[in-house]
Design an enzyme around this catalytic site. Structure first.
Site, short mmCIF file in Angstrom:
data_model
loop_
_atom_site.label_atom_id
_atom_site.label_comp_id
_atom_site.label_asym_id
_atom_site.label_seq_id
_atom_site.Cartn_x
_atom_site.Cartn_y
_atom_site.Cartn_z
N GLU A 1 -0.92 -3.70 13.61
CA GLU A 1 -1.78 -3.48 12.45
C GLU A 1 -3.23 -3.79 12.81
OE1 GLU A 1 -0.91 -5.99 9.14
OE2 GLU A 1 -1.88 -4.65 7.71
N SER B 1 0.85 -1.20 0.00
CA SER B 1 0.00 0.00 0.00
C SER B 1 0.88 1.24 0.00
CB SER B 1 -0.89 0.04 1.25
OG SER B 1 -1.58 -1.15 1.42
C1 LIG Z 1 -6.44 -3.82 1.55
C2 LIG Z 1 -5.15 -4.57 1.63
C3 LIG Z 1 -3.98 -3.91 1.95
C4 LIG Z 1 -2.77 -4.60 2.02
N1 LIG Z 1 -1.62 -3.90 2.28
C5 LIG Z 1 -0.45 -4.55 2.32
C6 LIG Z 1 0.78 -3.84 2.52
O1 LIG Z 1 0.79 -2.61 2.64
N2 LIG Z 1 1.94 -4.53 2.56
C7 LIG Z 1 1.97 -5.88 2.43
O2 LIG Z 1 3.06 -6.45 2.50
N3 LIG Z 1 0.84 -6.59 2.20
C8 LIG Z 1 -0.37 -5.96 2.14
N4 LIG Z 1 -1.53 -6.66 1.89
C9 LIG Z 1 -1.44 -8.10 1.64
C10 LIG Z 1 -2.07 -8.96 2.72
O3 LIG Z 1 -1.27 -8.98 3.87
C11 LIG Z 1 -2.26 -10.35 2.11
O4 LIG Z 1 -3.21 -10.21 1.07
C12 LIG Z 1 -2.77 -11.35 3.11
O5 LIG Z 1 -1.77 -11.66 4.04
C13 LIG Z 1 -3.20 -12.65 2.41
O6 LIG Z 1 -2.17 -13.15 1.61
P1 LIG Z 1 -2.40 -13.52 0.06
O7 LIG Z 1 -3.12 -12.41 -0.60
O8 LIG Z 1 -1.09 -13.96 -0.49
O9 LIG Z 1 -3.41 -14.77 0.08
P2 LIG Z 1 -3.03 -16.28 0.35
O10 LIG Z 1 -2.24 -16.39 1.61
O11 LIG Z 1 -2.44 -16.86 -0.88
O12 LIG Z 1 -4.46 -16.90 0.60
C14 LIG Z 1 -5.37 -17.20 -0.48
C15 LIG Z 1 -6.59 -17.87 0.13
O13 LIG Z 1 -6.20 -19.11 0.75
C16 LIG Z 1 -6.59 -19.11 2.12
N5 LIG Z 1 -5.56 -19.76 2.93
C17 LIG Z 1 -4.22 -19.54 2.88
N6 LIG Z 1 -3.58 -20.32 3.78
C18 LIG Z 1 -4.55 -21.02 4.43
C19 LIG Z 1 -4.52 -21.98 5.50
N7 LIG Z 1 -3.38 -22.35 6.08
N8 LIG Z 1 -5.71 -22.47 5.93
C20 LIG Z 1 -6.89 -22.08 5.35
N9 LIG Z 1 -6.97 -21.19 4.33
C21 LIG Z 1 -5.82 -20.66 3.89
C22 LIG Z 1 -6.71 -17.65 2.52
O14 LIG Z 1 -7.59 -17.47 3.61
C23 LIG Z 1 -7.25 -17.03 1.23
O15 LIG Z 1 -8.64 -17.19 1.16
C24 LIG Z 1 -2.74 -5.99 1.79
C25 LIG Z 1 -3.93 -6.66 1.46
C26 LIG Z 1 -5.11 -5.97 1.36
C27 LIG Z 1 -6.36 -6.72 0.98
#
Ligand SMILES: Cc1cc2nc3c(=O)[nH]c(=O)nc-3n(C[C@H](O)[C@H](O)[C@H](O)COP(=O)(O)OP(=O)(O)OC[C@H]3O[C@@H](n4cnc5c(N)ncnc54)[C@H](O)[C@@H]3O)c2cc1C
Length: 411
Positions: free
Chosen positions: A273, A190
């Site tokens: 956070e 972000s």
């Molecule tokens: C509005 C917003 C702001 C953000 N800002 C930042 C930022 O400034 N800096 C930054 O570094 N990141 C940021 N993020 C990223 C955020 O931290 C990640 O999107 C979040 O940690 C989820 O990771 P991912 O998107 O890789 O999804 P994944 O981890 O790949 O997950 C995909 C799906 O699989 C499910 N899943 C994954 N592992 C498991 C498990 N063990 N058991 C059950 N289900 C599981 C999840 O619940 C999800 O539905 C932001 C995200 C959003 C939406």
């Protein structure tokens, strides 16, 4: 018991003022609240007087650049009055505010609908880490420009393949004398496109166990080798970025906390956070949103057609009040905990899911008229899709609650 009967039961428990007139009317006072001392009320009076003199009268601009300028000026003005980062210790420019003073601050800001500050990431996540884990030189260099938003920070945590499982991160830093040479990719960063600094998580020991060998660096976003690509959201805005690092040189002196000992900082950052005051501020926003739904329902010309949604409006109001009551109950515990307790996960899970339901209901109440709504609810609805992902997805939080709060065996 059916959903409607549960609602009917809950309605009986609400104060009568909420049920007057056959449809929901606004309660005259706050249903749940802290008791404040004379000193705390004096703190409130001082803040009110400051806000009366300094709150901007014009609305926050919609266009990104103007909005950025406006919010920076607002944060600078707050900093001049020592009304930003009030939870920071006095020696670093804060007020060392107690939990109740922070609650008062949040209440008063919400009461006058004050704009958010430009850089909550730096004020609420980066600064507490610097204060707790940084060196004296790092605190002296980085803290002063944070309060007036002279320098803006972003977080370089998530990577493709390392989001929920953050410890799987692969962005690596190799030591070359007194510098790290950093290469890798981050995503969802972000405000990276406007940031001066990035709090970057890197792997500094590829041979160590997953949670070891991670370090936390302060990286100048103008360093050669850093590029970013904006990600366009459903709403058309671009607040997030992919961040690419190619042989970026970072002084070893910019390592925050111990080399290879960055994981506790990550946990602390995530705790900040999800935070404490997040839940309190959110409670106020949610209560306002629930009341706005009542107004939408009452104001609708097609009220007869919307009769089926009446129960949902009541449900939204009840959920907002339950969230508020629960927040007040656990706030001191959230605040005192060094690490995020399971209650923090519960608040985030419950709050984010109510937020989505509230926005869905607003869209249903608005119907086609929503297209002319000026964007308020539409934008809130689109943004709400992200809140069950950021700061821990709902699935991850449910697992955490199952294991840490309920003590269920690991699946
Ligand atoms: C509005 C917003 C702001 C953000 N800002 C930042 C930022 O400034 N800096 C930054 O570094 N990141 C940021 N993020 C990223 C955020 O931290 C990640 O999107 C979040 O940690 C989820 O990771 P991912 O998107 O890789 O999804 P994944 O981890 O790949 O997950 C995909 C799906 O699989 C499910 N899943 C994954 N592992 C498991 C498990 N063990 N058991 C059950 N289900 C599981 C999840 O619940 C999800 O539905 C932001 C995200 C959003 C939406």
């Amino acid at each position: 018991m059916s959903g409607r009967r549960v609602v009917a039961r809950c309605v009986q428990l609400l104060p009568p003022v909420c049920r007057a007139g056959g449809v929901w009317s606004k309660p005259r006072g706050t249903v749940f609240a802290f008791a404040y001392s004379g000193e705390e009320e004096a703190f409130r009076t001082e803040l009110r007087a400051w806000l009366a003199a300094h709150l901007p009268s014009e609305p926050v601009p919609v266009a990104d650049e103007e909005r950025h300028r406006f919010l920076r000026a607002w944060q600078r003005s707050l900093a001049a009055g020592r009304w930003v980062g009030i939870h920071w210790p006095r020696e670093y420019g804060g007020r060392g505010a107690t939990l109740k003073e922070q609650v008062i601050y949040t209440e008063e800001m919400a009461r006058v609908r004050a704009p958010a500050i430009l850089d909550p990431i730096a004020v609420n996540i980066v600064a507490p880490l610097l204060i707790h884990y940084g060196s004296a030189a790092q605190r002296e260099r980085f803290l002063p420009p944070i309060l007036p938003a002279e320098e803006v920070w972003c977080l370089g945590f998530s990577e493709p393949g390392a989001g929920s499982d953050l410890a799987a991160l692969r962005c690596r830093a190799e030591r070359d004398g007194e510098e790290w040479v950093v290469s890798g990719q981050k995503v969802w960063s972000s405000k990276a496109h406007v940031a001066d600094w990035c709090l970057l998580l890197v792997r500094t020991d590829g041979g160590a166990a997953k949670h070891k060998g991670i370090s936390c660096l302060a990286v100048d976003m103008r360093s050669p080798g850093i590029t970013w690509r904006p990600l366009v959201q459903l709403s058309g805005r671009s607040e997030f970025n992919e961040l690419f690092l190619d042989q970026v040189r970072v002084p070893v002196a910019n390592t925050i906390g111990p080399i290879n000992g960055g994981w506790p900082l990550v946990r602390a950052a995530l705790a900040h956070e999800r935070g404490t005051l997040w839940a309190f501020e959110f409670k106020i926003r949610l209560q306002n949103a629930a009341l706005a739904l009542v107004d939408l329902y009452r104001g609708s010309a097609a009220r007869r057609d919307l009769a089926a949604l009446r129960q949902d409006v009541a449900q939204a109001y009840i959920e907002a009040e339950v969230f508020a009551a629960h927040t007040l109950r656990i706030l001191p515990r959230l605040h005192d905990a060094a690490d995020a307790p399971p209650e923090a996960a519960l608040q985030k899970l419950f709050g984010s899911e109510i937020q989505q339901r509230t926005c869905e209901l607003a869209m249903a109440l608005l119907g086609a008229r929503g297209a002319l709504d000026g964007g308020g609810w539409q934008e809130a609805y689109l943004y709400s899709r992200s809140v069950t992902i950021s700061s821990g997805t709902s699935e991850i939080l449910r697992t955490l609650l199952a294991e840490r709060a309920l003590g269920l065996p690991r699946g």
